[in-house]
Design a protein around this motif. Structure first.
Motif, PDB file in Angstrom:
ATOM      1  N   TRP A 146       0.816  -1.220   0.000  1.00 18.18           N
ATOM      2  CA  TRP A 146       0.000   0.000   0.000  1.00 18.18           C
ATOM      3  C   TRP A 146       0.846   1.265   0.000  1.00 18.18           C
ATOM      4  CZ3 TRP A 146       0.099  -3.656   3.902  1.00 18.18           C
ATOM      5  CH2 TRP A 146       0.773  -3.295   5.075  1.00 18.18           C
ATOM      6  N   THR A 147       2.161   1.133   0.245  1.00 19.82           N
ATOM      7  CA  THR A 147       3.020   2.316   0.316  1.00 19.82           C
ATOM      8  C   THR A 147       3.606   2.706  -1.034  1.00 19.82           C
ATOM      9  OG1 THR A 147       5.046   1.069   0.786  1.00 19.82           O
ATOM     10  CG2 THR A 147       3.663   1.682   2.669  1.00 19.82           C
ATOM     11  N   VAL A 148       3.566   1.817  -2.012  1.00 19.61           N
ATOM     12  CA  VAL A 148       4.214   2.089  -3.299  1.00 19.61           C
ATOM     13  C   VAL A 148       3.159   2.487  -4.326  1.00 19.61           C
ATOM     14  CG1 VAL A 148       6.333   0.779  -3.018  1.00 19.61           C
ATOM     15  CG2 VAL A 148       4.268  -0.427  -3.666  1.00 19.61           C
ATOM     16  N   THR A 149       2.745   3.732  -4.280  1.00 16.93           N
ATOM     17  CA  THR A 149       1.735   4.219  -5.212  1.00 16.93           C
ATOM     18  C   THR A 149       2.398   4.735  -6.475  1.00 16.93           C
ATOM     19  OG1 THR A 149       1.769   6.457  -4.308  1.00 16.93           O
ATOM     20  CG2 THR A 149       0.254   4.880  -3.294  1.00 16.93           C
ATOM     21  N   ALA A 150       1.620   4.748  -7.560  1.00 18.36           N
ATOM     22  CA  ALA A 150       2.135   5.271  -8.818  1.00 18.36           C
ATOM     23  C   ALA A 150       2.167   6.790  -8.807  1.00 18.36           C
ATOM     24  CB  ALA A 150       1.279   4.766  -9.981  1.00 18.36           C
ATOM     25  N   GLY A 151       1.279   7.424  -7.993  1.00 18.89           N
ATOM     26  CA  GLY A 151       1.251   8.875  -7.893  1.00 18.89           C
ATOM     27  C   GLY A 151       0.785   9.553  -9.152  1.00 18.89           C
ATOM     28  N   GLU A 152      -0.165   8.938  -9.840  1.00 20.29           N
ATOM     29  CA  GLU A 152      -0.651   9.481 -11.106  1.00 20.29           C
ATOM     30  C   GLU A 152      -2.066  10.020 -10.940  1.00 20.29           C
ATOM     31  OE1 GLU A 152      -0.502   6.051 -13.522  1.00 20.29           O
ATOM     32  OE2 GLU A 152       1.661   6.153 -13.871  1.00 20.29           O
ATOM     33  N   GLY A 153      -2.279  11.251 -11.344  1.00 18.37           N
ATOM     34  CA  GLY A 153      -3.641  11.769 -11.407  1.00 18.37           C
ATOM     35  C   GLY A 153      -4.141  12.314 -10.084  1.00 18.37           C
ATOM     36  N   GLU A 154      -4.885  13.390 -10.143  1.00 16.56           N
ATOM     37  CA  GLU A 154      -5.414  14.004  -8.932  1.00 16.56           C
ATOM     38  C   GLU A 154      -6.490  13.152  -8.283  1.00 16.56           C
ATOM     39  OE1 GLU A 154      -6.714  17.878  -9.915  1.00 16.56           O
ATOM     40  OE2 GLU A 154      -4.720  18.652 -10.387  1.00 16.56           O
ATOM     41  N   ASP A 155      -7.191  12.357  -9.089  1.00 15.23           N
ATOM     42  CA  ASP A 155      -8.302  11.607  -8.525  1.00 15.23           C
ATOM     43  C   ASP A 155      -7.860  10.407  -7.708  1.00 15.23           C
ATOM     44  OD1 ASP A 155      -7.378  10.169 -10.681  1.00 15.23           O
ATOM     45  OD2 ASP A 155      -9.366   9.520 -11.333  1.00 15.23           O
ATOM     46  N   LEU A 238      -7.493   1.385  -7.124  1.00 13.19           N
ATOM     47  CA  LEU A 238      -6.453   1.352  -6.094  1.00 13.19           C
ATOM     48  C   LEU A 238      -5.478   0.194  -6.314  1.00 13.19           C
ATOM     49  CD1 LEU A 238      -8.734   2.152  -3.054  1.00 13.19           C
ATOM     50  CD2 LEU A 238      -6.913   3.614  -3.918  1.00 13.19           C
ATOM     51  N   LEU A 239      -5.995  -0.961  -6.702  1.00 17.48           N
ATOM     52  CA  LEU A 239      -5.124  -2.096  -7.002  1.00 17.48           C
ATOM     53  C   LEU A 239      -4.201  -1.771  -8.169  1.00 17.48           C
ATOM     54  CD1 LEU A 239      -7.624  -5.068  -6.656  1.00 17.48           C
ATOM     55  CD2 LEU A 239      -5.559  -4.760  -5.298  1.00 17.48           C
ATOM     56  N   ASP A 240      -4.751  -1.178  -9.224  1.00 17.10           N
ATOM     57  CA  ASP A 240      -3.932  -0.845 -10.385  1.00 17.10           C
ATOM     58  C   ASP A 240      -2.879   0.201 -10.036  1.00 17.10           C
ATOM     59  OD1 ASP A 240      -5.200  -2.625 -12.074  1.00 17.10           O
ATOM     60  OD2 ASP A 240      -6.620  -1.148 -12.855  1.00 17.10           O
ATOM     61  N   ASP A 241      -3.251   1.159  -9.184  1.00 19.00           N
ATOM     62  CA  ASP A 241      -2.294   2.182  -8.775  1.00 19.00           C
ATOM     63  C   ASP A 241      -1.140   1.555  -8.004  1.00 19.00           C
ATOM     64  OD1 ASP A 241      -1.438   5.005  -8.196  1.00 19.00           O
ATOM     65  OD2 ASP A 241      -1.866   4.364  -6.153  1.00 19.00           O
ATOM     66  N   ARG A 242      -1.446   0.684  -7.046  1.00 20.94           N
ATOM     67  CA  ARG A 242      -0.377   0.029  -6.286  1.00 20.94           C
ATOM     68  C   ARG A 242       0.438  -0.894  -7.181  1.00 20.94           C
ATOM     69  NH1 ARG A 242      -3.469   3.490  -3.434  1.00 20.94           N
ATOM     70  NH2 ARG A 242      -2.625   3.749  -1.331  1.00 20.94           N
ATOM     71  N   ALA A 243      -0.207  -1.542  -8.143  1.00 24.85           N
ATOM     72  CA  ALA A 243       0.524  -2.418  -9.053  1.00 24.85           C
ATOM     73  C   ALA A 243       1.504  -1.629  -9.911  1.00 24.85           C
ATOM     74  CB  ALA A 243      -0.460  -3.175  -9.942  1.00 24.85           C
ATOM     75  N   ARG A 244       1.068  -0.482 -10.421  1.00 26.64           N
ATOM     76  CA  ARG A 244       1.989   0.349 -11.194  1.00 26.64           C
ATOM     77  C   ARG A 244       3.133   0.846 -10.316  1.00 26.64           C
ATOM     78  NH1 ARG A 244      -2.968   2.321 -13.127  1.00 26.64           N
ATOM     79  NH2 ARG A 244      -2.799   4.185 -11.833  1.00 26.64           N
TER      80      ARG A 244
END
Length: 258
Positions: A146-155, A238-244
């Motif tokens: 959960w700590t490794v986010t892609a950080g893409e997009g304001e939403d 959220l899953l896709d964001d953490r996966a990226r």
């Protein structure tokens, strides 16, 4: 990119993969997740994020070679034994990680990444990695998914609700499970009765403090926040964001450890 599962390789293939590849070990837990999520939620979610991360890397022409280990299904969960858990002590989990890392190095690996799915494992995992690198010629990395986010997009921030992320058996985990394994979520998810005062482990009285009080988990009935508004669409995002984010972390680790 070459991806393989350690379980399916011969010993010679394991040796060859260790020359250049990164061994990735997911670790989870078996513990209560309130009345609507299964015991293996943490293990299922870390595997799902890793699945998606490797799928992202698999689309890239020059991604690192990865050998995926079976998930370690047990973690450090004594705080959940009030309901049900299969828990390893901190010393035992540390020793298990030491033994797994030792085995990988003996088998030829010089680069290992541990990916965690349970908050109670985090400090033990990071200490094991630091300790191991002091005594073996190896480069080891560790993160909780959960700590490794892609950080893409304001939403993404709006979707992620950082005030309840990752939480436990709450909005975040329930949303992810609705996206990943909806058949295992007991629905409808009941509203959580407000708990006052909020648990000290999640709401310390001063910034920077870690506070634990006996009986807090049982007092809040095993969850940190209300999960009744969990949503599969947001969970998928959220899953896709953490996966990226995890794919980027693996790529960065590969570049830094060659």
């Amino acid at each position: 990119m070459s991806q393989s599962r350690l379980t399916e390789l011969t010993w010679r293939e394991v040796r060859r993969a260790g020359e250049q590849g990164i061994a990735v070990l997911p670790i989870g837990s078996q513990e209560q997740h309130a009345g609507h999520l299964p015991m293996g939620t943490d293990t299922l979610l870390v595997e799902e994020v890793l699945d998606r991360a490797l799928a992202v890397l698999g689309q890239e022409p020059s991604a690192p070679e990865v050998v995926r280990l079976p998930a370690l299904p047990f973690g450090h969960s004594p705080h959940h034994l009030f309901a049900a858990a299969v828990s390893l002590s901190a010393a035992t989990l540390g020793a298990v990680l030491d033994d797994v890392l030792d085995s990988l190095v003996t088998s030829g690996y010089r680069r290992v990444m541990v990916v965690n799915g349970h908050g109670g494992n985090d400090e033990i995992m990071r200490l094991a990695v630091k300790r191991f690198a002091l005594r073996a010629r190896v480069t080891v990395a560790a993160c909780s998914y959960w700590t490794v986010t892609a950080g893409e997009g304001e939403d993404e921030d709006e979707a992620g609700r950082p005030d309840v992320t990752p939480g436990h058996a709450g909005w975040f985990e329930t949303s992810l499970m609705l996206a990943a394994r909806p058949e295992l979520v007991r629905t409808p998810v009941p509203a959580r009765t407000p708990v006052e005062p909020p648990p000290l482990f999640d709401h310390p009285p001063h910034p920077g403090l870690t506070v634990e009080r006996h009986g807090e988990w049982e007092r809040v009935d095993g969850s940190t926040d209300d999960a009744c508004g969990a949503d599969a669409d947001r969970g998928g995002r959220l899953l896709d964001d953490r996966a990226r984010g995890l794919a980027r972390a693996i790529r960065a680790f590969d570049a830094a450890s060659r």
